[in-house]
Design a protein around this motif. Structure first.
Motif: not given
Length: 209
Positions: A72-91, A25-34
């Motif tokens: 390369r970079g990294q961000f984290s998904i926390f239990p408090s992170t809102p569920a749903g589709t997150a959008l990325l912005t680039f420049s 389904t392409g769903r990401y749970g809590t934890g770090p994401v590279d």
């Protein structure tokens, strides 16, 4: 002859989760994401990359160069992170000064930080439940969840009377009706409802993430 450049860099974004992830389904749970960002052409400065959870606060992802066209970079998904589709912005800007903001692929991320919830609770008999000390009422409760629990993970259901000092009573006679619904029955104590009180329910379940 000369070369004309009017197009800024475009980005291809790839994610590597270190926490729970469902590839089906392409769903990401809590934890770090590279994060790996590959540019279509070289940039004169480190590109900007941000992620905005559904209804959440935008977050800048710090990038560092790992190649001429790769960051390369990294961000984290926390239990408090809102569920749903997150959008990325680039420049980013190239050597000619053109600004690019196109994301060829990887422009969104499906986050799932919410466990199952009871979407429907049907109790029989209907309220107010009449209870007699000589013939205690038998209550049947059907719980319908908004998603199926993880395979092999049986939900726990319990009940409690607001006017009694007893703790939560686990419903042990639960029968699974469908993939996401269960039903069980129990008899009220002989003194239930004298005086009137609330019958409360609770449940606990985990999904596949």
């Amino acid at each position: 002859s000369s070369t004309s450049d009017r197009v800024g860099p475009a980005a291809t974004i790839q994610f590597t989760p270190h926490g729970p992830y469902d590839p089906a389904t392409g769903r990401y749970g809590t934890g770090p994401v590279d994060v790996r960002v590959t540019l279509s052409e070289a940039a004169i400065v480190t590109p900007f990359l941000g992620i905005t959870p559904d209804g959440g606060v935008p977050l800048a992802i710090v990038l560092s160069a790992s190649g001429a066209l790769e960051y390369r970079g990294q961000f984290s998904i926390f239990p408090s992170t809102p569920a749903g589709t997150a959008l990325l912005t680039f420049s980013s800007r190239d050597a000619a000064g053109n600004r690019g903001s196109q994301i060829v692929s990887g422009g969104s991320l499906l986050i799932d930080t919410e466990g199952p919830a009871v979407s429907q609770l049907v109790v029989q008999p209907n309220e107010p439940i009449e209870n007699a000390s000589t013939n205690p009422a038998v209550v049947t409760a059907r719980f319908v969840l908004n998603e199926a629990p993880a395979a092999g993970a049986t939900p726990e259901f319990g009940w409690k009377l607001s006017g009694h000092t007893n703790t939560w009573t686990t419903m042990t006679s639960m029968v699974q009706i469908t993939e996401a619904s269960w039903q069980g029955s129990f008899a009220l104590p002989a003194d239930a409802g004298a005086p009137s009180e609330l019958l409360q329910f609770r449940f606990s379940a985990e999904d596949d993430l």
